[in-house]
Design an enzyme around this catalytic site. Structure first.
Site, PDB file in Angstrom:
ATOM      1  N   GLU A  14      71.390-116.692  56.568  1.00 40.08           N
ATOM      2  CA  GLU A  14      72.587-117.213  57.468  1.00 40.08           C
ATOM      3  C   GLU A  14      71.717-119.005  57.876  1.00 40.08           C
ATOM      4  OE1 GLU A  14      74.688-115.378  59.864  1.00 40.08           O
ATOM      5  OE2 GLU A  14      76.361-114.989  58.153  1.00 40.08           O
ATOM      6  N   GLU A  41      85.124-109.428  66.169  1.00 41.62           N
ATOM      7  CA  GLU A  41      85.732-110.045  65.002  1.00 41.62           C
ATOM      8  C   GLU A  41      85.706-110.033  64.104  1.00 41.62           C
ATOM      9  OE1 GLU A  41      81.179-111.237  63.427  1.00 41.62           O
ATOM     10  OE2 GLU A  41      82.496-112.848  62.131  1.00 41.62           O
ATOM     11  N   ASP A  71      79.707-106.398  56.665  1.00 46.01           N
ATOM     12  CA  ASP A  71      79.982-106.723  57.690  1.00 46.01           C
ATOM     13  C   ASP A  71      80.705-106.847  58.783  1.00 46.01           C
ATOM     14  OD1 ASP A  71      78.891-109.352  59.664  1.00 46.01           O
ATOM     15  OD2 ASP A  71      79.517-110.827  58.914  1.00 46.01           O
TER      16      ASP A  71
HETATM   17  C1  GCV Z   1      74.915-114.091  64.727  1.00 45.95           C
HETATM   18  C2  GCV Z   1      78.048-112.668  60.299  1.00 45.95           C
HETATM   19  C3  GCV Z   1      78.968-113.294  61.945  1.00 45.95           C
HETATM   20  C4  GCV Z   1      77.934-114.431  62.151  1.00 45.95           C
HETATM   21  C5  GCV Z   1      76.836-112.988  63.010  1.00 45.95           C
HETATM   22  C6  GCV Z   1      75.445-113.115  61.824  1.00 45.95           C
HETATM   23  C7  GCV Z   1      74.650-112.080  61.721  1.00 45.95           C
HETATM   24  O1  GCV Z   1      78.082-113.609  59.472  1.00 45.95           O
HETATM   25  O2  GCV Z   1      79.889-114.179  61.549  1.00 45.95           O
HETATM   26  O3  GCV Z   1      78.911-115.169  63.296  1.00 45.95           O
HETATM   27  O4  GCV Z   1      76.330-114.525  63.182  1.00 45.95           O
HETATM   28  O5  GCV Z   1      76.852-111.578  61.190  1.00 45.95           O
HETATM   29  O6  GCV Z   1      75.618-111.054  62.300  1.00 45.95           O
HETATM   30  O7  GCV Z   1      74.154-112.444  62.138  1.00 45.95           O
END
Ligand code: GCV
Length: 759
Positions: free
Chosen positions: A309, A414, A386
């Site tokens: 990411e 989340e 996720d």
């Molecule tokens: C910390 C998901 C979340 C992101 C997070 C990522 C990760 O994509 O939406 O906010 O980033 O996981 O675990 O690195």
């Protein structure tokens, strides 16, 4: 006069007991809210006689913490403060705290038994009219002391105790996704508890309370900053602040770790490269690590999100995960530190219609099995996508036989209702911990493979992590019931065999009351809450159909657009068209199933044997497919969404009946949130069903409640943004992972998802 005074004190204390249900309570004491026990309660007398005094032989900051906690608990629950003395002779009615070479251990002939309990284990035993809390280390004694207090909080008898405990995992760690400006990625409880703007001069009293709360559930480690890491955390300015926090957490056995930004040699070191094979870079990390240990001598190590990411990593230099992780491992090795290297990677091959995000971690990491240094552990999310409300266990667990792996759970909600919805997560985590991977034959559960019971990882540590849900809200977690997720993460990290019901029961008693008229219905509600949330959000294996802006409400209508990563968009996951819905991960589809061991692979490959609660995760299924209960898939989906919504309405009724049994403040707060939960469950049910109906044109079974909103209204319903709330005035920082926000599109329905027959 003395008696008169004593009588007055007792009178006030009795009054407090009587009024405790009426008192305002903001939830800030978490599970350490030591509620007074009425003198008329038979257990009051028993406890008071058992904790008249505390005796210890060797004095350390950790023993002092144990003494202080036991005194506080006794004073608040019993109205009596046990005297504490350093002595080898304990008067009857004492709690004797002993570790290491303390005489109490030899006099009880407990050395051999203790030896099997490791450095964090403990033994609690009644003998000679005393209660002995024994450990190999003072940390063991502290954990044992919290156990003893828990027995009183949950009103268990202290007679004839004989308890031995040893944690399942060496490292039981929280991951804070907290930023420098005190925003918290995916945090829903206000700004970060780490006041970087005030440290080192002003030190919040919350740090100690945080340490106490963690020690009480056995959590022994914490990563203070976001995995999307700012390199400034390892500059002297911030290390000075981190040191203060580490000093406060240390007596409670909580070791501090930091997330790293892999590009730090360039961004703060002034080097031209962060290539892990470059001699200058390697030396820079060694020097930096030495500097960190000069501030924090028991620093635990690093957590790294690399090449994921948008985060930098070794692949930026044509190097591998092994090159990156082993470089850092070499730097922390002399100090006994570890590197937790995340496997949350999903390099997209957008040109390949068979690209499957679920497969990526396995594809990238399996080739490296056996090549990581022995102080590297790979941190893997519980599910392959996720942190969805329900996913199968990630296929990597058990697959890497020469590398320790640790599960990463997400305590912050989340994808599970933020701090608005009551969702107790222990049942979800248990599904993963108890899932048989068959890696080393039957019984190779998620817990067993990560504990090192299936493949012993010579020299390696075992660990388990949870993304923290704390913030500066008075109750720490935004929703009072979200405290139970922090609590149960710790309890399961200590012992994954505990039951969800057992943990819920403890938490309710310690947090609210022992009133059975409250405990039983609330426990039932908590146990039903995860399944309810799956049902009203993503039943039957649907996944990642959230609004991409914030991951709260439904975004099932979001479409793949040119230039958007497909795997950030709900359409990629549900693939609905007029005939079918779901993601074909069988051998005829993306073949994700082949990453599992037999017989799990065959179970998931066959639509008949796939558990129906994961059906659409593994299969693309015609809308008229017959479920085991005889309903069509579509009808069953309508039933599941309705069941989920109905459950939230039941939660409201359950809660309303409990008015008066706890303080009005927490009662009202939860009551309000349960209302919102039902409202948003309607948003989900109506939204998803109406959207799919616009594609499949099938009627919602007539016996079910009708949608009360139009699809258009629901698609444009206010989307809740992720509350990356910073302290007022601080610059706003968006989550550093790009979000691929796609505006809801209008109907008409999408074209059929491209399906390519396998060669
Ligand atoms: C910390 C998901 C979340 C992101 C997070 C990522 C990760 O994509 O939406 O906010 O980033 O996981 O675990 O690195």
């Amino acid at each position: 006069m003395k008696n008169l005074l004593k009588g007055a004190v007792t009178g006030v204390w009795l009054l407090l007991i009587g009024m405790s249900a009426a008192f305002a309570n903001d939830g800030s004491k978490l599970w350490l809210d030591y509620q007074p026990i009425a003198a008329s309660d038979a257990l009051h007398g028993e406890y008071a006689a058992a904790v008249k005094a505390i005796s210890y032989q060797t004095s350390t900051p950790t023993i002092a913490a144990a003494v202080e906690e036991l005194q506080l608990a006794a004073r608040t629950m019993l109205g009596q403060t046990p005297t504490a003395a350093r002595s080898t002779r304990a008067a009857a009615g004492s709690v004797v705290l002993a570790f290491g070479r303390d005489r109490a251990i030899s006099s009880l002939k407990a050395a051999k038994e203790l030896a099997a309990l490791g450095k964090d284990g403990y033994l609690i035993r009644t003998a000679n009219g005393n209660i002995y809390v024994l450990g190999n280390t003072d940390k063991g004694v502290l954990y044992g002391t919290f156990h003893l207090i828990r027995l009183m909080q949950t009103r268990r008898s202290l007679a004839a105790l004989d308890i031995t405990e040893k944690p399942a995992f060496d490292v039981r760690i929280l991951n804070h996704w907290d930023n420098l400006n005190r925003s918290s990625e995916r945090g829903y409880a206000g700004p970060s508890i780490w006041e970087w703007d005030k440290l080192p001069d002003t030190v919040s009293t919350r740090y100690k309370d945080y340490a106490r709360a963690n020690a009480a559930v056995g959590i022994n480690a914490t990563v203070l900053n976001n995995v999307n890491a700012n390199a400034a955390f390892i500059t002297p300015e911030y290390l000075e602040k981190v040191k203060i926090v580490a000093d406060i957490l240390r007596p409670y056995g909580v070791r501090v770790y930091l997330s790293l930004n892999f590009n730090a040699p360039v961004s703060i070191g002034g080097l031209a490269t962060s290539d892990p094979l470059d001699a200058g870079v390697r030396q820079w990390w060694k020097d930096k690590t030495k500097e960190i240990y000069s501030y924090i001598p028991d620093f635990g190590g690093f957590l790294v999100k690399a090449n994921s990411e948008g985060q930098p990593g070794p692949q930026d230099y044509g190097r591998s995960h092994v090159d990156g992780a082993n470089m850092l491992a070499a730097a922390v090795k002399p100090f006994g530190g570890i590197v937790m290297w995340r496997a949350f990677v999903y390099t997209v091959d957008a040109g390949d219609p068979m690209y499957d995000r679920a497969k990526q971690a396995y594809l990238e990491f399996m080739p490296f099995d056996g090549q990581f240094a022995d102080n590297v552990i790979i941190q893997v999310k519980n599910g392959p996508i996720d942190f969805q409300p329900r996913e199968p266990i990630t296929s990597l667990f058990g697959a890497m036989t020469k590398t320790p792996l640790m599960i990463e759970f997400q305590v912050t909600q989340e994808y599970l209702g933020h701090s608005i919805q009551l969702v107790y997560l222990a049942p979800m985590w248990k599904e993963v911990l108890d899932q048989d991977t068959y890696a080393g034959g039957p019984g190779s559960t998620g817990a067993a493979v990560t504990e090192g019971k299936v493949y012993p990882f010579a020299g390696g540590v075992s660990a388990i992590s949870g993304v923290a849900n704390t913030g500066t809200d008075a109750n720490w977690t935004g929703h009072i019931f979200a405290q139970s997720n922090w609590y149960s993460f710790g309890r399961l990290a200590w012992n994954p065999e505990l039951t969800s019901a057992g943990i819920a029961g403890e938490w309710i008693r310690m947090t609210f009351t022992n009133d059975p008229g409250f405990v039983a219905p609330v426990e039932q509600m908590m146990l039903a809450s995860h399944e309810a949330s799956v049902n009203y959000m993503q039943p039957l294996g649907l996944h990642h159909i959230f609004a991409s802006s914030g991951h709260y409400g439904p975004g099932v209508w979001e479409r793949i657009r040119p230039g958007t990563r497909p795997d950030w968009v709900p359409e990629y996951y549900h693939r609905a068209d007029s005939l079918a819905v779901g993601f074909d991960r069988t051998v005829k589809g993306t073949d994700y199933v082949s990453q599992y061991f037999s017989p799990l692979k065959e179970t998931y490959n066959n639509i008949e044997t796939t558990p129906e609660n994961m059906l659409l995760f593994f299969h693309r299924v015609p809308w008229d497919y017959r479920m085991k209960n005889g309903r069509t898939l579509w009808d069953e989906m309508c039933y599941k969404y309705t069941e989920g919504l109905d459950a939230t309405r039941e939660f409201q009724k359950t809660w309303d009946r409990l008015e008066g049994r706890i303080d009005a403040e927490r009662f009202k707060e939860v009551q309000y949130k349960l209302r919102e939960q039902t409202r948003d469950a309607i948003w989900w049910r109506d939204g998803v069903l109406l959207y799919f109906q616009s594609i499949n044109k099938l009627p919602i079974p007539y016996e079910l409640e009708r949608p009360i909103n139009s699809l258009e209204v629901l698609m444009n319903h206010r989307q809740r943004m992720s509350s990356t709330s910073a302290v007022p005035g601080a610059p706003r920082v968006e989550p550093t992972s790009p979000m691929g926000i796609v505006q809801p599109s209008r109907i008409p329905p999408p074209p059929p998802f491209p399906q390519r027959p396998r060669q």
